[in-house]
Design a protein around this motif. Structure first.
Motif, short mmCIF file in Angstrom:
data_model
loop_
_atom_site.label_atom_id
_atom_site.label_comp_id
_atom_site.label_asym_id
_atom_site.label_seq_id
_atom_site.Cartn_x
_atom_site.Cartn_y
_atom_site.Cartn_z
N VAL A 624 5.81 48.76 76.31
CA VAL A 624 7.17 47.71 76.25
C VAL A 624 6.67 46.49 74.84
CG1 VAL A 624 8.56 46.43 76.79
CG2 VAL A 624 7.54 47.80 77.92
N VAL A 625 8.01 46.51 74.10
CA VAL A 625 8.65 46.19 73.25
C VAL A 625 9.64 45.26 72.65
CG1 VAL A 625 5.96 46.46 71.61
CG2 VAL A 625 8.55 47.62 70.58
N GLY A 626 10.05 46.26 73.85
CA GLY A 626 11.65 45.57 74.02
C GLY A 626 12.77 46.46 74.91
N LEU A 627 13.56 45.54 74.95
CA LEU A 627 14.67 46.64 75.93
C LEU A 627 15.85 46.72 75.11
CD1 LEU A 627 15.78 47.22 78.69
CD2 LEU A 627 16.37 44.92 79.35
N ILE A 628 16.51 47.79 74.50
CA ILE A 628 17.73 48.59 74.03
C ILE A 628 19.17 47.84 75.42
CG2 ILE A 628 19.42 49.81 72.89
CD1 ILE A 628 17.05 49.27 71.09
N PHE A 629 19.97 47.01 73.86
CA PHE A 629 21.56 46.85 75.09
C PHE A 629 22.44 47.09 74.78
CE2 PHE A 629 20.02 42.30 72.96
CZ PHE A 629 21.54 42.36 72.35
N ASP A 630 22.16 47.04 73.56
CA ASP A 630 23.62 47.90 71.84
C ASP A 630 22.89 47.94 71.04
OD1 ASP A 630 26.53 46.94 71.68
OD2 ASP A 630 25.69 44.99 71.83
N GLY A 631 24.84 48.71 70.16
CA GLY A 631 23.75 48.67 68.76
C GLY A 631 25.22 47.92 67.73
N ASN A 632 24.82 48.41 66.88
CA ASN A 632 25.76 46.79 65.65
C ASN A 632 27.25 48.13 65.87
OD1 ASN A 632 24.91 49.27 64.18
ND2 ASN A 632 24.44 47.94 62.51
N LEU A 633 28.54 47.36 65.12
CA LEU A 633 29.53 48.40 64.40
C LEU A 633 29.52 49.16 64.50
CD1 LEU A 633 31.41 44.87 63.73
CD2 LEU A 633 31.69 46.11 65.85
N PRO A 634 28.12 49.87 63.23
CA PRO A 634 28.66 50.60 62.68
C PRO A 634 27.75 52.00 62.88
CG PRO A 634 27.61 49.65 61.14
CD PRO A 634 27.99 48.77 62.28
N SER A 635 27.94 51.64 64.13
CA SER A 635 27.16 52.89 65.09
C SER A 635 27.65 53.27 66.48
CB SER A 635 25.29 52.02 65.85
OG SER A 635 25.61 51.02 67.06
N LEU A 636 28.81 52.81 66.29
CA LEU A 636 29.63 53.15 67.47
C LEU A 636 30.53 54.27 66.70
CD1 LEU A 636 31.90 49.82 67.97
CD2 LEU A 636 30.21 50.93 69.59
N GLY A 637 30.39 54.45 65.25
CA GLY A 637 30.11 55.68 64.50
C GLY A 637 29.46 57.07 64.93
N GLY A 638 27.85 56.62 65.52
CA GLY A 638 27.38 57.70 66.15
C GLY A 638 27.69 57.89 67.31
N ARG A 639 28.71 58.50 67.34
CA ARG A 639 29.04 59.67 68.35
C ARG A 639 29.58 60.96 68.05
NH1 ARG A 639 30.70 60.04 74.43
NH2 ARG A 639 31.97 61.77 74.60
N PHE A 640 29.35 60.50 65.89
CA PHE A 640 29.88 61.98 65.30
C PHE A 640 29.67 62.26 64.24
CE2 PHE A 640 33.66 59.72 66.62
CZ PHE A 640 33.89 60.48 68.49
N SER A 641 27.96 61.14 64.19
CA SER A 641 27.32 61.01 63.26
C SER A 641 26.04 60.22 63.01
CB SER A 641 27.78 61.66 61.43
OG SER A 641 28.63 60.29 61.11
#
Length: 679
Positions: A624-641
């Motif tokens: 373990v080196v971390g714990l994911i909790f979010d993405g940045n604003l650009p990543s919100l388009g990751g639903r599609f690409s």
């Protein structure tokens, strides 16, 4: 633990760019990782990380981090548990929670943990029963066979079995999970620290949140679960440029959806949902401002609505960018060279065109938007259980099959508080949405409201129902159809009154839209195989995936460089003394106890989406080196690409997480357990 990993033999998506991909464990691109980073995970490494990973059935990810059943996840993933365990006297959301001894760990009434132990390809079996079928016949046959497969697999309540669709219908796999329903809260920070920066900082970076929590799975004998596989904590934290992996359960992507499906999302579905969430946010804010107790019982739900609103707004903005759909159209034009594609694409577009005017009615009647109430949701489940459970398993609605019964019972029989005033306000909101959307003269609206005003009806329902009482829900569930028919409970009577028209709109969707999309999905999946061969990954489906990336910042359009690490000193510098940038008293008292240059949050290039919340971030040693909790604003388009230049996953840094537990919260028992296998 027994498991079987089957190579798919082929994958049906476009070739992935470097670091793109939410890969299934049985098709992880080890050679690509080795070529890019000089490291290829062994099968033993993959098995260990997979069996250490956990799915929280409510929609999040987690991981075992000690041999004693200790589970790490995000605070926002178990916020409802903290809320359920709180009271005006012990407001654990406000002040945090830590169990100093095992006996102090409190059971979360709604939390179920799943561990993936086996994956089996069942494509041939499902294709066999659907061959030559289309429309409603195709869908009925497909769902019935799924139910049979799941029932054969789930031989006891300790197992959960789901047939999952991969590659938009190109492959089906049976996922067998070990099910754990005795899950107890060990540690949670203050709500204000987990969500430091509030909605203003949500999906932004730099971030300074401590969005972490720890649970423990207990076994059937009432002891902490002994786990064969758990992730060790790394002694050395992740640094910029380090290779890292995310193991979790991304909820859903639409990277292989057709242009018609994406346009439907952009023009119909997302505008409807965004408007509804915006109005709900206003309603909840107004209600919560009425008193401190209203705020206490509402803030968790308000935060969830605000999060959803911001995430979906980013998704809609991504679809509004002409370049995204232009790329999809070019890919679709190439695919049209394969046989049967034109017909499948036209059929999909036609089905969605027919559904456009009906989406709102479906969401209001069957989707629950018109009955925004936990009590009504329970009443509907009780009414439908009474009708569905006597049927043969394969003929039931999917959520009432034998394989789903343990989850159904837990949802109905959990001992969790339901705020009556909040229920009344939410029901009023839903009834008003029904009337203003469908019209006062609509037959369904008349069935619901009759001559009553929405607020008056909501008040009478909440005041008159006995469904607050777990024993009453137990009586109705066990009593079946006879108990439901004899019940005079107003919430049960409403659920019975609206059930037939709600089922009708559901069936119309399943027969005319869902079935068409599934059937055409198979055609398009085969076409992608012919066009692109065997490279790629399936769209996310809330099934376990592994992604790889590096600790890395990015450059904003204005040329500003964003570093991938934030520090404790940065958190104190961001403190203003006023919400949402007010550090809790625990942090103010601990100022200086953690070196200021200690990393707090981290950004990486890992490809993630909603559902990955709570995923462990691990290094090449599987630590373990971390714990994911979010993405940045650009990543919100990751639903599609996926855009490698700007899309970033955001997590709590492992070094900052451990030192925060130790020196800010004094969680000595927890830290000792984590350090016991640190390496």
């Amino acid at each position: 633990m027994p498991h079987r990993l089957l190579a798919l033999g082929f994958l049906l998506a476009l070739p992935a760019a470097a670091e793109e991909g939410m890969w299934t464990y049985d098709a992880f691109p080890r050679e690509a990782v080795k070529k890019a980073h000089g490291f290829a995970p062994t099968q033993e490494w993959l098995d260990h990380v997979r069996l250490s990973s956990v799915r929280l059935a409510g929609g999040c990810s987690a991981s075992f981090v000690s041999p004693e059943g200790l589970v790490m996840t995000n605070h926002h993933c178990i916020r409802s548990c903290v809320q359920d365990l709180s009271s005006p006297r012990n407001d654990y959301l406000a002040k945090g929670f830590f169990a100093k001894q095992a006996k102090d760990e409190l059971r979360c009434p709604k939390v179920e943990a799943n561990q993936l132990v086996e994956m089996t390809d069942v494509t041939a079996r499902l294709e066999g029963v659907t061959k030559g079928k289309s429309g409603a016949d195709f869908n009925t046959a497909l769902k019935a066979e799924m139910s049979r497969i799941e029932s054969e697999c789930a031989t006891g309540p300790e197992l959960r079995c789901d047939v999952v669709t991969l590659f938009n219908g190109g492959r089906y796999q049976l996922y067998k999970y070990r099910r754990y329903q005795d899950v107890r809260l060990v540690f949670a920070p203050e709500f204000s620290m987990a969500a430091f920066g509030g909605d203003a900082d949500n999906f932004n970076f730099p971030r300074y949140g401590f969005d972490a929590a720890f649970l423990r799975v207990w076994d059937a004998s009432g002891q902490p679960l002994k786990t064969e596989h758990s992730l060790a904590w790394a002694k050395d934290g992740a640094k910029e440029g380090d290779l890292v992996f995310v193991s979790g359960h991304p909820g859903g992507t639409e990277r292989q959806s057709t242009v018609a499906e994406l346009e439907f999302q952009r023009d119909v579905a997302l505008p409807y949902i965004l408007l509804n969430l915006s109005e709900m946010r206003g309603m909840l804010r107004e209600y919560a401002s009425g008193s401190p107790e209203r705020w206490r019982t509402t803030r968790s739900e308000l935060r969830a609505v605000e999060n959803g609103l911001k995430a979906l707004r980013g998704r809609h903005q991504a679809l509004a960018e002409p370049a995204l759909l232009a790329d999809k159209r070019r890919a679709e034009a190439t695919l049209r060279e394969q046989g049967g594609v034109d017909e499948a694409l036209a059929s999909t577009a036609s089905a969605l065109d027919g559904w456009r005017p009906l989406l709102a009615a479906h969401r209001l009647k069957e989707g629950g938007d018109g009955f925004n109430s936990e009590l009504f949701a329970m009443a509907r489940r009780l009414v439908r259980a009474a009708e569905e459970l006597p049927k043969p398993n394969a003929e039931r609605l999917r959520e009432y099959t034998d394989a789903q019964l343990p989850g159904l019972r837990q949802g109905l029989l959990r001992a969790a508080p339901i705020p009556a005033d909040l229920e009344r306000v939410k029901l009023t909101f839903g009834f008003n949405k029904l009337r203003e959307t469908l019209g006062a003269d609509d037959a369904f609206v008349q069935t619901v409201l009759g001559r009553e005003a929405p607020e008056d009806l909501a008040r009478a329902l909440v005041k008159g129902t006995k469904l607050f009482d777990v024993k009453e829900r137990q009586r109705l569930l066990d009593g079946g159809a006879a108990a439901i028919a004899a019940s005079k409970d107003p919430m049960i009577l409403l659920a019975r009154r609206v059930d037939a028209p709600s089922r009708e709109v559901r069936k119309r969707y399943e027969d005319t839209v869902e079935s068409v999309l599934k059937k055409n999905g198979e055609v398009l999946a085969r076409a992608r195989l012919a066009a692109y061969g065997t490279t790629g990954y399936p769209d996310a489906t809330f099934t376990l995936r592994l992604s790889y990336g590096t600790v890395q910042g990015w450059r904003e359009p204005d040329g500003r460089s964003v570093a991938p690490l934030t520090t404790f000193a940065g958190a104190y510098a961001r403190h203003t003394g006023k919400e949402p940038f007010r550090l809790p008293d625990t942090w103010m008292k601990a100022q200086g106890k953690v070196p200021g240059d200690t990393p707090l949050d981290v950004a990486t290039t890992n490809d993630i989406i909603g559902g990955n919340s709570g995923s462990p971030l691990v290094d090449r040693e599987g630590r373990v080196v971390g714990l994911i909790f979010d993405g940045n604003l650009p990543s919100l388009g990751g639903r599609f690409s996926y855009v490698p230049e700007t899309h970033r996953a955001v997590g709590v840094h492992g070094e900052g997480l451990l030192l925060g537990l130790e020196r800010v919260y004094g969680a000595e028992r927890l830290v000792k357990e984590l350090r016991a296998q640190q390496r």
